[in-house]
Design a protein around this motif. Structure first.
Motif, PDB file in Angstrom:
ATOM      1  N   ASP A  66      32.278  31.270  45.075  1.00  0.00           N
ATOM      2  CA  ASP A  66      32.799  32.044  46.201  1.00  0.00           C
ATOM      3  C   ASP A  66      34.027  32.871  45.800  1.00  0.00           C
ATOM      4  O   ASP A  66      34.206  34.000  46.258  1.00  0.00           O
ATOM      5  N   LEU A  67      34.862  32.327  44.890  1.00  0.00           N
ATOM      6  CA  LEU A  67      36.009  33.102  44.409  1.00  0.00           C
ATOM      7  C   LEU A  67      35.554  34.261  43.525  1.00  0.00           C
ATOM      8  O   LEU A  67      36.092  35.371  43.625  1.00  0.00           O
ATOM      9  N   LEU A  68      34.563  34.016  42.668  1.00  0.00           N
ATOM     10  CA  LEU A  68      34.036  35.099  41.833  1.00  0.00           C
ATOM     11  C   LEU A  68      33.447  36.212  42.705  1.00  0.00           C
ATOM     12  O   LEU A  68      33.628  37.401  42.423  1.00  0.00           O
ATOM     13  N   LYS A  69      32.781  35.824  43.787  1.00  0.00           N
ATOM     14  CA  LYS A  69      32.218  36.810  44.710  1.00  0.00           C
ATOM     15  C   LYS A  69      33.337  37.637  45.351  1.00  0.00           C
ATOM     16  O   LYS A  69      33.224  38.858  45.457  1.00  0.00           O
ATOM     17  N   ASP A  70      34.414  36.979  45.748  1.00  0.00           N
ATOM     18  CA  ASP A  70      35.540  37.691  46.370  1.00  0.00           C
ATOM     19  C   ASP A  70      36.277  38.575  45.365  1.00  0.00           C
ATOM     20  O   ASP A  70      36.806  39.623  45.731  1.00  0.00           O
ATOM     21  N   ILE A  71      36.314  38.164  44.113  1.00  0.00           N
ATOM     22  CA  ILE A  71      36.964  38.982  43.078  1.00  0.00           C
ATOM     23  C   ILE A  71      36.232  40.306  42.920  1.00  0.00           C
ATOM     24  O   ILE A  71      36.845  41.357  42.750  1.00  0.00           O
ATOM     25  N   SER A  72      34.906  40.273  42.998  1.00  0.00           N
ATOM     26  CA  SER A  72      34.137  41.508  42.848  1.00  0.00           C
ATOM     27  C   SER A  72      33.884  42.189  44.186  1.00  0.00           C
ATOM     28  O   SER A  72      33.304  43.265  44.219  1.00  0.00           O
ATOM     29  N   GLY A  73      34.354  41.584  45.258  1.00  0.00           N
ATOM     30  CA  GLY A  73      34.075  42.112  46.592  1.00  0.00           C
ATOM     31  C   GLY A  73      35.122  43.070  47.114  1.00  0.00           C
ATOM     32  O   GLY A  73      35.699  43.868  46.378  1.00  0.00           O
ATOM     33  N   SER A  74      35.382  42.947  48.396  1.00  0.00           N
ATOM     34  CA  SER A  74      36.263  43.891  49.086  1.00  0.00           C
ATOM     35  C   SER A  74      37.705  43.782  48.592  1.00  0.00           C
ATOM     36  O   SER A  74      38.165  42.706  48.205  1.00  0.00           O
ATOM     37  N   PRO A  75      38.423  44.916  48.608  1.00  0.00           N
ATOM     38  CA  PRO A  75      39.803  44.940  48.106  1.00  0.00           C
ATOM     39  C   PRO A  75      40.753  43.969  48.826  1.00  0.00           C
ATOM     40  O   PRO A  75      41.659  43.440  48.209  1.00  0.00           O
ATOM     41  N   ASP A  76      40.519  43.702  50.112  1.00  0.00           N
ATOM     42  CA  ASP A  76      41.418  42.801  50.838  1.00  0.00           C
ATOM     43  C   ASP A  76      41.239  41.337  50.422  1.00  0.00           C
ATOM     44  O   ASP A  76      42.151  40.526  50.575  1.00  0.00           O
ATOM     45  N   ILE A 100      41.766  36.376  43.088  1.00  0.00           N
ATOM     46  CA  ILE A 100      42.260  36.360  41.706  1.00  0.00           C
ATOM     47  C   ILE A 100      43.413  35.373  41.576  1.00  0.00           C
ATOM     48  O   ILE A 100      43.476  34.598  40.623  1.00  0.00           O
ATOM     49  N   ASP A 101      44.332  35.380  42.543  1.00  0.00           N
ATOM     50  CA  ASP A 101      45.457  34.441  42.518  1.00  0.00           C
ATOM     51  C   ASP A 101      44.975  32.992  42.578  1.00  0.00           C
ATOM     52  O   ASP A 101      45.470  32.137  41.844  1.00  0.00           O
ATOM     53  N   ALA A 102      44.003  32.710  43.444  1.00  0.00           N
ATOM     54  CA  ALA A 102      43.476  31.344  43.566  1.00  0.00           C
ATOM     55  C   ALA A 102      42.765  30.918  42.285  1.00  0.00           C
ATOM     56  O   ALA A 102      42.940  29.786  41.803  1.00  0.00           O
ATOM     57  N   ALA A 103      41.955  31.816  41.713  1.00  0.00           N
ATOM     58  CA  ALA A 103      41.251  31.494  40.462  1.00  0.00           C
ATOM     59  C   ALA A 103      42.243  31.283  39.324  1.00  0.00           C
ATOM     60  O   ALA A 103      42.100  30.356  38.521  1.00  0.00           O
ATOM     61  N   SER A 104      43.280  32.110  39.275  1.00  0.00           N
ATOM     62  CA  SER A 104      44.296  31.971  38.238  1.00  0.00           C
ATOM     63  C   SER A 104      45.002  30.622  38.336  1.00  0.00           C
ATOM     64  O   SER A 104      45.222  29.945  37.330  1.00  0.00           O
ATOM     65  N   THR A 105      45.333  30.218  39.543  1.00  0.00           N
ATOM     66  CA  THR A 105      45.983  28.914  39.756  1.00  0.00           C
ATOM     67  C   THR A 105      45.088  27.786  39.272  1.00  0.00           C
ATOM     68  O   THR A 105      45.540  26.860  38.584  1.00  0.00           O
ATOM     69  N   GLN A 106      43.809  27.850  39.603  1.00  0.00           N
ATOM     70  CA  GLN A 106      42.879  26.806  39.169  1.00  0.00           C
ATOM     71  C   GLN A 106      42.768  26.747  37.651  1.00  0.00           C
ATOM     72  O   GLN A 106      42.774  25.666  37.057  1.00  0.00           O
ATOM     73  N   LEU A 107      42.664  27.903  37.006  1.00  0.00           N
ATOM     74  CA  LEU A 107      42.543  27.929  35.546  1.00  0.00           C
ATOM     75  C   LEU A 107      43.823  27.442  34.872  1.00  0.00           C
ATOM     76  O   LEU A 107      43.768  26.716  33.884  1.00  0.00           O
ATOM     77  N   VAL A 121      44.850  40.561  19.011  1.00  0.00           N
ATOM     78  CA  VAL A 121      43.396  40.631  19.019  1.00  0.00           C
ATOM     79  C   VAL A 121      42.987  41.716  20.008  1.00  0.00           C
ATOM     80  O   VAL A 121      43.533  41.792  21.112  1.00  0.00           O
ATOM     81  N   GLN A 122      42.042  42.545  19.615  1.00  0.00           N
ATOM     82  CA  GLN A 122      41.547  43.559  20.535  1.00  0.00           C
ATOM     83  C   GLN A 122      40.833  42.873  21.694  1.00  0.00           C
ATOM     84  O   GLN A 122      40.069  41.921  21.488  1.00  0.00           O
ATOM     85  N   SER A 123      41.101  43.345  22.902  1.00  0.00           N
ATOM     86  CA  SER A 123      40.477  42.708  24.063  1.00  0.00           C
ATOM     87  C   SER A 123      38.970  42.958  24.051  1.00  0.00           C
ATOM     88  O   SER A 123      38.476  43.905  23.442  1.00  0.00           O
ATOM     89  N   GLU A 124      38.260  42.073  24.726  1.00  0.00           N
ATOM     90  CA  GLU A 124      36.809  42.174  24.823  1.00  0.00           C
ATOM     91  C   GLU A 124      36.419  42.126  26.291  1.00  0.00           C
ATOM     92  O   GLU A 124      37.219  41.724  27.136  1.00  0.00           O
ATOM     93  N   GLN A 125      35.211  42.541  26.598  1.00  0.00           N
ATOM     94  CA  GLN A 125      34.729  42.476  27.974  1.00  0.00           C
ATOM     95  C   GLN A 125      33.684  41.385  28.102  1.00  0.00           C
ATOM     96  O   GLN A 125      32.829  41.224  27.229  1.00  0.00           O
ATOM     97  N   VAL A 126      33.789  40.644  29.216  1.00  0.00           N
ATOM     98  CA  VAL A 126      32.834  39.588  29.532  1.00  0.00           C
ATOM     99  C   VAL A 126      32.425  39.796  30.988  1.00  0.00           C
ATOM    100  O   VAL A 126      33.262  40.122  31.830  1.00  0.00           O
ATOM    101  N   ARG A 127      31.164  39.602  31.264  1.00  0.00           N
ATOM    102  CA  ARG A 127      30.663  39.772  32.627  1.00  0.00           C
ATOM    103  C   ARG A 127      30.290  38.414  33.191  1.00  0.00           C
ATOM    104  O   ARG A 127      29.612  37.619  32.544  1.00  0.00           O
ATOM    105  N   ALA A 128      30.749  38.152  34.415  1.00  0.00           N
ATOM    106  CA  ALA A 128      30.423  36.905  35.107  1.00  0.00           C
ATOM    107  C   ALA A 128      30.221  37.195  36.588  1.00  0.00           C
ATOM    108  O   ALA A 128      31.074  37.824  37.218  1.00  0.00           O
TER     109      ALA A 128
END
Length: 165
Positions: A46-56, A62-69, A98-105
């Motif tokens: 549900d957090l991943l869905k919100d990260i890719s979802g609406s701007p609000d 992102i803040d909640a996912a960052s805290t969990q990680l 290290v050069q950054s890389e892209q990952v899709r989830a």
């Protein structure tokens, strides 16, 4: 007789407790390979869905996912295998860039950046590292997420007091 039985039982329980805690600390001390895709799997869907979802919803997700990680990976030993883009000396220790890389989830692109701060004891080995070298490094993990812009989300993997393997 009863006193001897109590003392023997207490000694056995003490030795069992010490043995279990030593085994658990050994298990916890084993470094985990830090794969960005596996790290992102730790974030609830549900957090991943919100990260890719609406701007609000994006920033709070992102803040909640960052805290969990951050809580899950705080100071744990971790390994990464990376290709070096450069090294530099900062505060008496080498930093591997290290050069950054892209990952899709879950439909979202994440820019993955690595920050590797070597232990000063590794300076002699680090001085020999060249651009393009592939190195395996182990250190204390710190992970967070941020959104520097509306176009991408950053997954930052940091290793502190790292050692070259």
């Amino acid at each position: 007789m009863i006193f001897e039985l109590i003392m023997n039982t207490a000694s056995a329980l003490f030795l069992l407790t010490v043995g279990l805690s030593l085994n658990l600390s050994t298990i916890r001390a084993a470094a985990e390979e830090l794969d960005p895709k596996k790290i992102l799997e730790e974030i609830p869907k549900d957090l991943l869905k919100d990260i890719s979802g609406s701007p609000d919803k994006r920033k709070p997700a992102i803040d909640a996912a960052s805290t969990q990680l951050r809580q899950k990976f705080r100071g744990d030993p971790g390994d990464v295998s990376v290709r070096v883009s450069s090294t530099n000396m900062s505060n008496g220790r080498y930093v591997i860039n290290v050069q950054s890389e892209q990952v899709r989830a879950s439909g979202t692109n994440f820019n993955v950046s690595y920050y590797i701060y070597l232990d000063p004891a590794e300076n002699a080995k680090a001085a020999k590292i060249k651009k393009g070298d592939r190195v395996k490094v182990s250190g204390k993990t710190s992970i967070y997420m941020a959104s520097p812009s509306d176009t991408y989300t950053l997954l930052s993997i940091t290793l502190n007091d790292a050692k070259l393997k």
